[in-house]
Design an enzyme around this catalytic site. Structure first.
Site, PDB file in Angstrom:
ATOM      1  N   CYS A 176      22.684  27.668 -58.848  1.00 42.44           N
ATOM      2  CA  CYS A 176      23.363  26.713 -57.957  1.00 42.44           C
ATOM      3  C   CYS A 176      23.656  25.410 -58.706  1.00 42.44           C
ATOM      4  CB  CYS A 176      22.489  26.447 -56.731  1.00 42.44           C
ATOM      5  SG  CYS A 176      23.249  25.327 -55.547  1.00 42.44           S
ATOM      6  N   CYS A 234      23.480  22.247 -56.690  1.00 39.12           N
ATOM      7  CA  CYS A 234      22.108  21.783 -56.462  1.00 39.12           C
ATOM      8  C   CYS A 234      21.507  21.157 -57.724  1.00 39.12           C
ATOM      9  CB  CYS A 234      21.206  22.942 -56.051  1.00 39.12           C
ATOM     10  SG  CYS A 234      21.929  24.049 -54.832  1.00 39.12           S
ATOM     11  N   ASP A 235      21.777  21.739 -58.877  1.00 38.75           N
ATOM     12  CA  ASP A 235      20.971  21.421 -60.061  1.00 38.75           C
ATOM     13  C   ASP A 235      21.691  20.686 -61.194  1.00 38.75           C
ATOM     14  OD1 ASP A 235      18.873  22.657 -58.779  1.00 38.75           O
ATOM     15  OD2 ASP A 235      19.214  24.603 -59.719  1.00 38.75           O
TER      16      ASP A 235
HETATM   17  C1  LIG Z   1      16.992  28.874 -56.790  1.00 37.88           C
HETATM   18  C2  LIG Z   1      17.823  28.270 -55.684  1.00 37.88           C
HETATM   19  C3  LIG Z   1      17.887  26.902 -55.556  1.00 37.88           C
HETATM   20  C4  LIG Z   1      18.640  26.323 -54.531  1.00 37.88           C
HETATM   21  N1  LIG Z   1      18.663  24.980 -54.426  1.00 37.88           N
HETATM   22  C5  LIG Z   1      19.338  24.405 -53.408  1.00 37.88           C
HETATM   23  C6  LIG Z   1      19.341  22.984 -53.237  1.00 37.88           C
HETATM   24  O1  LIG Z   1      18.750  22.249 -54.023  1.00 37.88           O
HETATM   25  N2  LIG Z   1      20.039  22.485 -52.184  1.00 37.88           N
HETATM   26  C7  LIG Z   1      20.723  23.280 -51.291  1.00 37.88           C
HETATM   27  O2  LIG Z   1      21.320  22.756 -50.345  1.00 37.88           O
HETATM   28  N3  LIG Z   1      20.759  24.616 -51.438  1.00 37.88           N
HETATM   29  C8  LIG Z   1      20.080  25.199 -52.467  1.00 37.88           C
HETATM   30  N4  LIG Z   1      20.118  26.555 -52.627  1.00 37.88           N
HETATM   31  C9  LIG Z   1      20.916  27.357 -51.668  1.00 37.88           C
HETATM   32  C10 LIG Z   1      20.118  27.529 -50.344  1.00 37.88           C
HETATM   33  O3  LIG Z   1      18.828  27.959 -50.646  1.00 37.88           O
HETATM   34  C11 LIG Z   1      20.804  28.523 -49.421  1.00 37.88           C
HETATM   35  O4  LIG Z   1      22.131  28.118 -49.180  1.00 37.88           O
HETATM   36  C12 LIG Z   1      20.068  28.637 -48.092  1.00 37.88           C
HETATM   37  O5  LIG Z   1      18.710  28.974 -48.293  1.00 37.88           O
HETATM   38  C13 LIG Z   1      20.695  29.674 -47.183  1.00 37.88           C
HETATM   39  O6  LIG Z   1      19.955  29.726 -46.015  1.00 37.88           O
HETATM   40  P1  LIG Z   1      19.973  30.965 -45.036  1.00 37.88           P
HETATM   41  O7  LIG Z   1      19.124  30.580 -43.889  1.00 37.88           O
HETATM   42  O8  LIG Z   1      21.363  31.381 -44.761  1.00 37.88           O
HETATM   43  O9  LIG Z   1      19.334  32.191 -45.829  1.00 37.88           O
HETATM   44  P2  LIG Z   1      18.135  32.415 -46.843  1.00 37.88           P
HETATM   45  O10 LIG Z   1      17.552  31.151 -47.345  1.00 37.88           O
HETATM   46  O11 LIG Z   1      18.671  33.397 -47.815  1.00 37.88           O
HETATM   47  O12 LIG Z   1      17.035  33.118 -45.932  1.00 37.88           O
HETATM   48  C14 LIG Z   1      17.231  34.371 -45.356  1.00 37.88           C
HETATM   49  C15 LIG Z   1      15.874  34.959 -45.045  1.00 37.88           C
HETATM   50  O13 LIG Z   1      16.067  36.102 -44.203  1.00 37.88           O
HETATM   51  C16 LIG Z   1      15.191  37.123 -44.607  1.00 37.88           C
HETATM   52  N5  LIG Z   1      15.718  38.426 -44.179  1.00 37.88           N
HETATM   53  C17 LIG Z   1      16.753  39.124 -44.708  1.00 37.88           C
HETATM   54  N6  LIG Z   1      16.909  40.288 -44.061  1.00 37.88           N
HETATM   55  C18 LIG Z   1      15.947  40.319 -43.105  1.00 37.88           C
HETATM   56  C19 LIG Z   1      15.592  41.278 -42.118  1.00 37.88           C
HETATM   57  N7  LIG Z   1      16.244  42.421 -41.972  1.00 37.88           N
HETATM   58  N8  LIG Z   1      14.535  41.011 -41.312  1.00 37.88           N
HETATM   59  C20 LIG Z   1      13.856  39.832 -41.405  1.00 37.88           C
HETATM   60  N9  LIG Z   1      14.157  38.888 -42.345  1.00 37.88           N
HETATM   61  C21 LIG Z   1      15.192  39.137 -43.173  1.00 37.88           C
HETATM   62  C22 LIG Z   1      15.171  36.981 -46.121  1.00 37.88           C
HETATM   63  O14 LIG Z   1      14.033  37.641 -46.655  1.00 37.88           O
HETATM   64  C23 LIG Z   1      15.112  35.474 -46.260  1.00 37.88           C
HETATM   65  O15 LIG Z   1      13.790  35.029 -46.198  1.00 37.88           O
HETATM   66  C24 LIG Z   1      19.377  27.158 -53.634  1.00 37.88           C
HETATM   67  C25 LIG Z   1      19.322  28.551 -53.773  1.00 37.88           C
HETATM   68  C26 LIG Z   1      18.550  29.102 -54.775  1.00 37.88           C
HETATM   69  C27 LIG Z   1      18.489  30.616 -54.901  1.00 37.88           C
END
Ligand SMILES: Cc1cc2nc3c(=O)[nH]c(=O)nc-3n(C[C@H](O)[C@H](O)[C@H](O)COP(=O)(O)OP(=O)(O)OC[C@H]3O[C@@H](n4cnc5c(N)ncnc54)[C@H](O)[C@@H]3O)c2cc1C
Length: 361
Positions: free
Chosen positions: A161, A164-165
């Site tokens: 990202c 982010c970084d």
């Molecule tokens: C290394 C890294 C660093 C990042 N740094 C930043 C940052 O500094 N700032 C920023 O704004 N964004 C950052 N991001 C991006 C940010 O993390 C994502 O945009 C955000 O987390 C997305 O949120 P979400 O709720 O859509 O899904 P996710 O965070 O992907 O969470 C989805 C969750 O659902 C669970 N899940 C999936 N399928 C199922 C199922 N069938 N049953 C139950 N649970 C399930 C998964 O296991 C997961 O825990 C970063 C991403 C990464 C990978």
């Protein structure tokens, strides 16, 4: 079989925010947190761009705070993975079991077809839950190279990202892997901080839009390593070098192999939305993103238009099935940030609340 009013699938910023809102609306939500509770931010260190934390906050701490806030308003957090769903009639059915010999971690890695075969088996058993409405917040997974050292140095020099970084790489030497628009955007974002930015691309031409390519190719800080691939990353506490091979584009033979000094490696080779579970239940776009009435993809716009034509746009976060809503990275082809995921979780919760009220009359 347990009956739920609102089932939230996923425990990232979108899922927890949906939990906070539906909890405060007294809808007694149940949130299925999955195997890796807390989502993608559990794998990072400092988050500097989530509003409300002027000094930054560690990713796992931010997620723990969101979880506590959702629980405070009555969200039941169930540490289970939803393994199958049936949205063909209401109330919707959800399963959390797996057939003998199959692990949940296997499910996560399966292709859509393999997954659907297993889901068919699961659905021959009685459902574990029914739900009046469902909010999907299963997120996305950044595609990685799968080379030695990459996992070890994720968050310690390797990043998925740039938004982010990038700011952590002031005056550093960084590499971007990819050739599409996302890689071009990441490269340009990095030029604002880094001293030198190298794009590593495995072909001899980018597939990004012309305008983006030109910006990158004409930038004085950027150099491109064509026909090249990263084979290994290494370092001590932080990444400091990586092995890069260059191939002859005609024969595919390796013509050069070097260990290059590197402070950062940014992977911009795409994301995989976590949507296998819904492949035969909801409309998805060609990359697997769940379509909502306001999806940002072209296919989503068509769905939105159809919804307008039928006077249905009232619930923008609703998917192709009434009563099923979606939020966060699993719908978001564009932004993929914690704050946008949280915002979409809020939208889905407000839409679900209103839809439940409207449909109950
Ligand atoms: C290394 C890294 C660093 C990042 N740094 C930043 C940052 O500094 N700032 C920023 O704004 N964004 C950052 N991001 C991006 C940010 O993390 C994502 O945009 C955000 O987390 C997305 O949120 P979400 O709720 O859509 O899904 P996710 O965070 O992907 O969470 C989805 C969750 O659902 C669970 N899940 C999936 N399928 C199922 C199922 N069938 N049953 C139950 N649970 C399930 C998964 O296991 C997961 O825990 C970063 C991403 C990464 C990978």
């Amino acid at each position: 079989m347990k009956q739920l009013s609102v089932a939230i699938i996923g425990s990232g910023p979108a899922g927890y925010t949906a939990g906070i809102y539906t909890g405060r609306a007294k809808l007694n939500p149940t949130l299925f947190a999955g195997e890796e509770m807390g989502g993608q931010l559990m794998f990072t260190t400092e988050v500097e761009n989530f509003p409300g934390f002027p000094e930054g906050i560690m990713g796992p701490k931010l997620m723990d705070n969101m979880k506590k806030q959702a629980e405070r308003f009555g969200t039941q957090i169930v540490p289970k993975f939803v393994t199958a769903v049936d949205f063909s009639q209401r109330p919707f059915k959800l399963w959390s079991s797996v057939p003998e010999g199959v692990l949940v971690t296997d499910l996560i890695r399966m292709s859509t077809d393999e997954y659907l075969r297993v889901a068919q088996k699961i659905k021959q058993t009685e459902a574990d839950y029914t739900a009046d409405s469902v909010i999907i917040a299963t997120g996305a997974v950044a595609i990685t190279l799968g080379v030695p050292g990459e996992k070890e140095f994720m968050g310690r020099g390797v990043s998925v990202c740039a938004v982010c970084d990038a700011a952590f790489f002031k005056d550093k030497k960084v590499y971007v892997v990819g050739g599409g628009d996302a890689a071009m955007e990441d490269t340009l974002a990095l030029t604002k901080f880094a001293k030198e930015v190298y794009v590593i691309h495995r072909r001899d031409a980018f597939r990004a839009s012309k305008v983006m390519q030109e910006r990158v190719l004409n930038h004085p800080k950027v150099k491109v390593l064509w026909n090249s691939e990263v084979k290994e990353v290494a370092g001590e506490m932080m990444l400091n070098k990586m092995k890069v091979v260059t191939k002859d584009p005609q024969t595919g033979k390796i013509v050069k192999e070097d260990w290059l000094e590197a402070d950062g490696l940014f992977l911009a080779i795409g994301h995989r939305p976590v949507s296998n579970l819904f492949a035969d239940q909801l409309k998805l776009d060609s990359h697997g993103y769940v379509l909502t009435r306001k999806s940002l993809s072209e296919a989503g716009l068509k769905l939105a238009q159809a919804a307008v034509d039928y006077g249905l746009i009232a619930y923008p976060s609703m998917t192709s099935v009434e009563g099923v809503f979606a939020a966060g990275d699993v719908v978001d082809v564009r932004y993929k940030q914690a704050i946008t995921a949280a915002g979409q979780g809020c939208e889905a919760a407000l839409d679900a609340e209103r839809w439940l009220e409207d449909s109950r009359g």
